[in-house]
Each structure stands twice: as structure tokens, then as C-alpha cells.
Design a protein around this motif. Sequence first.
Motif, PDB file in Angstrom:
ATOM      1  N   GLU A 131       0.843  -1.197   0.000  1.00  0.00           N
ATOM      2  CA  GLU A 131       0.000   0.000   0.000  1.00  0.00           C
ATOM      3  C   GLU A 131       0.884   1.255   0.000  1.00  0.00           C
ATOM      4  O   GLU A 131       0.605   2.225  -0.701  1.00  0.00           O
ATOM      5  CB  GLU A 131      -0.885  -0.033   1.241  1.00  0.00           C
ATOM      6  CG  GLU A 131      -2.033   0.922   1.214  1.00  0.00           C
ATOM      7  CD  GLU A 131      -2.950   0.676   2.408  1.00  0.00           C
ATOM      8  OE1 GLU A 131      -4.140   0.460   2.185  1.00  0.00           O
ATOM      9  OE2 GLU A 131      -2.451   0.672   3.564  1.00  0.00           O
TER      10      GLU A 131
ATOM     11  N   LYS B 289       0.645   4.123  -2.863  1.00  0.00           N
ATOM     12  CA  LYS B 289       0.230   5.466  -2.426  1.00  0.00           C
ATOM     13  C   LYS B 289       1.316   6.512  -2.639  1.00  0.00           C
ATOM     14  O   LYS B 289       1.024   7.672  -2.882  1.00  0.00           O
ATOM     15  CB  LYS B 289      -0.109   5.436  -0.934  1.00  0.00           C
ATOM     16  CG  LYS B 289      -1.508   4.961  -0.641  1.00  0.00           C
ATOM     17  CD  LYS B 289      -1.859   5.245   0.814  1.00  0.00           C
ATOM     18  CE  LYS B 289      -3.270   4.816   1.127  1.00  0.00           C
ATOM     19  NZ  LYS B 289      -3.462   4.620   2.571  1.00  0.00           N
ATOM     20  N   ASN B 290       2.580   6.108  -2.493  1.00  0.00           N
ATOM     21  CA  ASN B 290       3.662   7.104  -2.457  1.00  0.00           C
ATOM     22  C   ASN B 290       4.645   7.065  -3.611  1.00  0.00           C
ATOM     23  O   ASN B 290       5.448   7.976  -3.760  1.00  0.00           O
ATOM     24  CB  ASN B 290       4.465   6.943  -1.165  1.00  0.00           C
ATOM     25  CG  ASN B 290       3.615   7.179   0.054  1.00  0.00           C
ATOM     26  OD1 ASN B 290       3.235   8.310   0.338  1.00  0.00           O
ATOM     27  ND2 ASN B 290       3.280   6.108   0.751  1.00  0.00           N
TER      28      ASN B 290
END
Length: 433
Positions: free
Chosen positions: A143, A147-148
Motif C-alpha cells: 500500500e 500510495k507514495n
Amino acid sequence: MKKLQEQAIEVLNNNWTGSFSIPCANLYPFQWFWDSGLIAIGFAHFDMPKAEKEIETLLDAQWENGFIPHIIFHTENDSYFPGASFHRSDLHPLASKKYKSTGMTQPPVTGFVLEEMYKISNQKEASLKYIASVIDKVYFNHEYFYKNRDPQNEGLVYIYHNWESGTDNSPIWDDIWETMNPPEYTFERRDTTHVDAAQRPSKREYDHYLHIIEIAKEHNYSDEKIAELSPFLVQDPLFNAMLIKSNESLITLYKLIGGNIDKIEQLKKWQEKSKESFNNKLFDDELGAYIHYDLRNEKPLRYLSSSSFSPLFANIPTKEKADKMIKVMIEKFGGEHQYLCASFDPTSALFNPKKYWRGPVWINLNWMLFNGLNNYGYTDIAERVKQDTISLIKNNGFYEYFDSRKEMHTNGKAGYGGNNFSWSAALLIDLLE
Ligand code: 2M8
């Protein structure tokens, strides 16, 4: 002479510290992310508690945002540069408070490693219980990536440093070094006191490596700032293939555990998007294999390396693409004078069969290729990769990397870098099973 398996077990046991393994004495005295994962596969065959502890220790160093660092500095040891005091990962507000580490990561192997451990286990129920106790941390790590590390929302994550790729000084990065002009840093290399400098990256290459870290440190390792400013921002086929392979394993394992419907759904969404972008963006029709993409300078890096074939391991190419890739692998990397599989295109002028990731054969990539080729039913060439791997180790020892040119293998001195190297031992154990 002891059997090869027994020697491999001895290498692993000697590199075991009680809660994790070092890749190799002196040269690499800490815990490395993808080494640990691959080492656990070896341990799983003869000492499951060590395999489990290895992964547990790695995941214990996870940051509050899901990030897992590439080196965890469990001890003070000045035989390695750059160490904890250079990296200063504590600058990041969500860094682990418990462990010193780097502020960069490595190929996310943990998901598929857990599945391998489960497959190897002869106590399936106990293994599943163990996996249930750690799997959410691996999911959290994935995740973090989506997300990053995916600013254009493509399902392809970037790496911001060549050390994140694992293939540290590949000629692929030369194009990026040309876009940079770092200062000449003053520092004391430690690697070249353990290994012949001709087999390691140059001083100037290290200037580039350090400079990228300096930029990240200036911004406390903020992902947003790194995406905006790092001169190195690359979508790497090996790194992304590891993530996709691990996603697939998480789906399988969550199904075995039961429940977790939302996570399975999310993983499937990531898979669909990632695989599509991977094939559209990273497959080079003319070269007949996958390549890297320089996201900072928006241009493909059109080189063939062993990473170009790693998507086979994650079932990414169609059969049609895979057929093309095999042709290229045999023609360019598999000539009768070459051991499979050189880490860089042996027909290129940049190929250097002695220097680290610029040409030598690496056992971790061979292990992935062996499994990937078998996935697609290319059993003959898979068998060749396996036999080549066994010969390289048998004739030279458990080295870190090996000369790919057969004519160099006459006196058992064609193993380079560190000796008694953990993942060479671990993956050989798996191949021999
Ligand atoms: C090598 O990389 C380290 C930096 O991470 C180094 O050269 O100092 C690479 O081969 C990398 O893939 C590997 O994880 C590490 C430890 O074996 O060594």
C-alpha cells in the motif's frame, strides 16, 4: 568433499546472527531487505524457525507509513560505508524508532517469499498461522508503494536510487549519471578493502550514489519531495515484477487464511492496472524484452539486462511476448561460450563480465529466471539455467557473482565479490530440492 547442500547449509548457518542473516561477512555486515527474503527460502528447507525469524526481524523494522528499509543497521560496525550516520533515516518523521536504517528500500520480495515458505513447509497449518501473523505488514508495505511511489497513478512504482534496484551499478544507470554533476565527495570506501576494486563500482559512481541521498536527506526523505526533485526516478521492470509477483502471492495466501475480502479486492485492482501498464510501457518490441523507464527525464532506457526477463517470474508477458523474450535470451545471452544469465547484454560494448552488476551472473536472478521459464513451459532452457547455476557454484564456491564467460572457468577463480554469500547458498538449496 562435503555435498554441495551441506556446504550451503553451513554458509547460511555461519551468516545467521540469532535473529537475522548478514549477506556476507565483512563486506555486508547488516540485514538487507531482499537478501533476507531470499535467504528465508533457503532456511525454510532445513530450519523453518530461522526462516520465520528472518522475516519477522525484517518486518519489525517497518516504518509507520509501511515503508521497509533496504539496510537495517542492527549493530555498530564500521566495516561498511555508508553506514547509519550517513543515511540518517531518523530524519523522516515516520521512521522506525527502534532500528537505525537507510531511507531507501529494495525489491519487495516478502510476499512471494511467504508463499514459497508455505509451499516448502511440511507443517502447513502452523505455517499458515505464522503467515497470518505477519501478512498484514506486507500488505501495508505494498500500500505504501502504490500510495507514495506512483505519481502518475499508472500502477508502476518508481525507485529513486540505484541501490533500491538491487542492480547497483548496471550500465543502465550511466544515462542518468550523465544528467547529473555531483560534487567530488571525500569519504573512505570500505567495500574495496574486502573485494578487488576492479569488481566494484568506481569512486565517481559512488559520488552519484551519495549525492542522491544528500538530496533526499535535505528533505527529510519526504516521498513528495523525492518525486519532485530526485535526479534518479526510474520505473524498474525487476522491482515492479517483484511487487506484482508478491501481490499475487498475497492474494493466494489471504484466500488460504480466509476473510480479508477487501484486501483481496484491492490487490486484484492493483494487479490489473500494474500488469497492463507494465506491458504497455515497459515492453520494447524492437528489443524483444522489457526495459527500464526514466521517469525524471521521461524516456525509455533501451538496454537489455537480466532484469529484462524477470517479468516471466511474475507471469506478466503474454505467451507471444514470452516467445520473443526467449529468442532474445538465447541469441544474446545464451551463446555456447556464455553461462546463463549474464546480468547485462553480452553483445553490448558496455558489458563487463567481471564488474558487479555490469555483466556477471547473479544467483538470485538465475533463480527467478529458472522459475519464470518453467512457469511458461520453457523447460529446456530453465534446466540450462539451473545446471549453469549449479556448475558456477560447484566450480568456484558460494560467491556473490560469477564470470559469464565459460573460458574463464578453468581454475576455479571465476567467482567474484564476496565469498560464502548467503543468497547464493540459500537459492542453491532451493534449486537442488
Ligand atoms: C549490493 O548492494 C549494496 C548496497 O545496497 C552495496 O554494494 O554496498 C547489491 O548487490 C544488492 O542487491 C544487495 O542486496 C547487497 C547485499 O547483498 O549488495
